[in-house]
Design a protein around this motif. Structure first.
Motif, PDB file in Angstrom:
ATOM      1  N   ASP A   1       0.813  -1.204   0.000  1.00  0.00           N
ATOM      2  CA  ASP A   1       0.000   0.000   0.000  1.00  0.00           C
ATOM      3  C   ASP A   1       0.850   1.260   0.000  1.00  0.00           C
ATOM      4  O   ASP A   1       0.372   2.330   0.329  1.00  0.00           O
ATOM      5  CB  ASP A   1      -0.927   0.009   1.221  1.00  0.00           C
ATOM      6  CG  ASP A   1      -1.983  -1.073   1.114  1.00  0.00           C
ATOM      7  OD1 ASP A   1      -2.304  -1.444  -0.021  1.00  0.00           O
ATOM      8  OD2 ASP A   1      -2.461  -1.540   2.156  1.00  0.00           O
ATOM      9  N   SER A   2       2.111   1.129  -0.391  1.00  0.00           N
ATOM     10  CA  SER A   2       2.977   2.297  -0.381  1.00  0.00           C
ATOM     11  C   SER A   2       2.717   3.160  -1.609  1.00  0.00           C
ATOM     12  O   SER A   2       2.170   2.719  -2.621  1.00  0.00           O
ATOM     13  CB  SER A   2       4.444   1.871  -0.341  1.00  0.00           C
ATOM     14  OG  SER A   2       4.784   1.253  -1.563  1.00  0.00           O
ATOM     15  N   VAL A   3       3.135   4.398  -1.513  1.00  0.00           N
ATOM     16  CA  VAL A   3       2.973   5.337  -2.613  1.00  0.00           C
ATOM     17  C   VAL A   3       3.820   4.899  -3.805  1.00  0.00           C
ATOM     18  O   VAL A   3       3.391   5.033  -4.955  1.00  0.00           O
ATOM     19  CB  VAL A   3       3.370   6.759  -2.147  1.00  0.00           C
ATOM     20  CG1 VAL A   3       3.341   7.734  -3.299  1.00  0.00           C
ATOM     21  CG2 VAL A   3       2.459   7.214  -1.032  1.00  0.00           C
TER      22      VAL A   3
ATOM     23  N   SER B   1       4.339   3.471  -9.294  1.00  0.00           N
ATOM     24  CA  SER B   1       4.963   2.636 -10.323  1.00  0.00           C
ATOM     25  C   SER B   1       3.917   2.034 -11.249  1.00  0.00           C
ATOM     26  O   SER B   1       4.145   1.913 -12.462  1.00  0.00           O
ATOM     27  CB  SER B   1       5.797   1.539  -9.684  1.00  0.00           C
ATOM     28  OG  SER B   1       4.977   0.593  -9.026  1.00  0.00           O
ATOM     29  N   LYS B   2       2.761   1.659 -10.717  1.00  0.00           N
ATOM     30  CA  LYS B   2       1.698   1.104 -11.563  1.00  0.00           C
ATOM     31  C   LYS B   2       1.159   2.150 -12.531  1.00  0.00           C
ATOM     32  O   LYS B   2       0.932   1.864 -13.711  1.00  0.00           O
ATOM     33  CB  LYS B   2       0.547   0.558 -10.700  1.00  0.00           C
ATOM     34  CG  LYS B   2       0.934  -0.615  -9.853  1.00  0.00           C
ATOM     35  CD  LYS B   2       1.383  -1.767 -10.688  1.00  0.00           C
ATOM     36  CE  LYS B   2       1.817  -2.927  -9.811  1.00  0.00           C
ATOM     37  NZ  LYS B   2       2.445  -3.982 -10.572  1.00  0.00           N
ATOM     38  N   VAL B   3       0.954   3.368 -12.052  1.00  0.00           N
ATOM     39  CA  VAL B   3       0.420   4.423 -12.912  1.00  0.00           C
ATOM     40  C   VAL B   3       1.438   4.826 -13.971  1.00  0.00           C
ATOM     41  O   VAL B   3       1.093   4.992 -15.147  1.00  0.00           O
ATOM     42  CB  VAL B   3      -0.002   5.643 -12.055  1.00  0.00           C
ATOM     43  CG1 VAL B   3      -0.332   6.844 -12.925  1.00  0.00           C
ATOM     44  CG2 VAL B   3      -1.183   5.286 -11.177  1.00  0.00           C
ATOM     45  N   ILE B   4       2.700   4.949 -13.578  1.00  0.00           N
ATOM     46  CA  ILE B   4       3.727   5.341 -14.545  1.00  0.00           C
ATOM     47  C   ILE B   4       3.912   4.253 -15.599  1.00  0.00           C
ATOM     48  O   ILE B   4       4.045   4.545 -16.788  1.00  0.00           O
ATOM     49  CB  ILE B   4       5.047   5.679 -13.823  1.00  0.00           C
ATOM     50  CG1 ILE B   4       4.879   6.987 -13.052  1.00  0.00           C
ATOM     51  CG2 ILE B   4       6.197   5.778 -14.806  1.00  0.00           C
ATOM     52  CD1 ILE B   4       6.060   7.361 -12.198  1.00  0.00           C
ATOM     53  N   TRP B   5       3.899   2.973 -15.182  1.00  0.00           N
ATOM     54  CA  TRP B   5       4.039   1.894 -16.165  1.00  0.00           C
ATOM     55  C   TRP B   5       2.844   1.861 -17.110  1.00  0.00           C
ATOM     56  O   TRP B   5       2.986   1.534 -18.294  1.00  0.00           O
ATOM     57  CB  TRP B   5       4.227   0.547 -15.487  1.00  0.00           C
ATOM     58  CG  TRP B   5       4.396  -0.555 -16.499  1.00  0.00           C
ATOM     59  CD1 TRP B   5       3.555  -1.580 -16.749  1.00  0.00           C
ATOM     60  CD2 TRP B   5       5.478  -0.701 -17.423  1.00  0.00           C
ATOM     61  NE1 TRP B   5       4.039  -2.365 -17.760  1.00  0.00           N
ATOM     62  CE2 TRP B   5       5.222  -1.846 -18.203  1.00  0.00           C
ATOM     63  CE3 TRP B   5       6.631   0.020 -17.672  1.00  0.00           C
ATOM     64  CZ2 TRP B   5       6.069  -2.285 -19.207  1.00  0.00           C
ATOM     65  CZ3 TRP B   5       7.473  -0.421 -18.684  1.00  0.00           C
ATOM     66  CH2 TRP B   5       7.186  -1.556 -19.424  1.00  0.00           C
TER      67      TRP B   5
END
Length: 102
Positions: free
Chosen positions: A2-4, A9-13
């Motif tokens: 649940d870390s930022v 990383s998911k959004v950037i990927w």
């Protein structure tokens, strides 16, 4: 998880993934067409079409994987004592296995 960093990383990927990036470029070129900036839309669509043709007709994936495959010896000489074995699994290609003598 649940870390930022995980969520970032998911959004950037999602944004820079090669397949999604091509779709985003097509959408941007469509927006440019709708706005009437035909010159920039044609340039962007030509670039996207060129990249798609290169990916379609050239073995781009194999070009990127080849340096990794030749970096390590095929059948290295094993030491007298082995403490453990790590087995990595994945897809097997009989043609490539025969070519690499494995």
């Amino acid at each position: 998880m649940d870390s930022v960093f995980f969520w970032l990383s998911k959004v950037i990927w999602l944004l820079i993934s090669p397949d999604n990036l091509l779709v985003f470029l097509v959408v941007i070129s469509l927006v440019l067409l709708l706005r009437g900036t035909y010159k920039y839309a044609k340039i962007l669509m030509s670039f996207v079409a060129f990249i798609m043709v290169v990916i379609l007709f050239c073995p781009v994936g194999q070009w990127f994987l080849h340096p990794l495959e030749v970096q390590f010896p095929v059948n290295p000489k094993l030491p007298g004592t082995i403490d453990g074995i790590i087995v990595l699994s994945g897809a097997e290609n009989p043609y490539l296995s025969a070519m690499w003598e494995q």
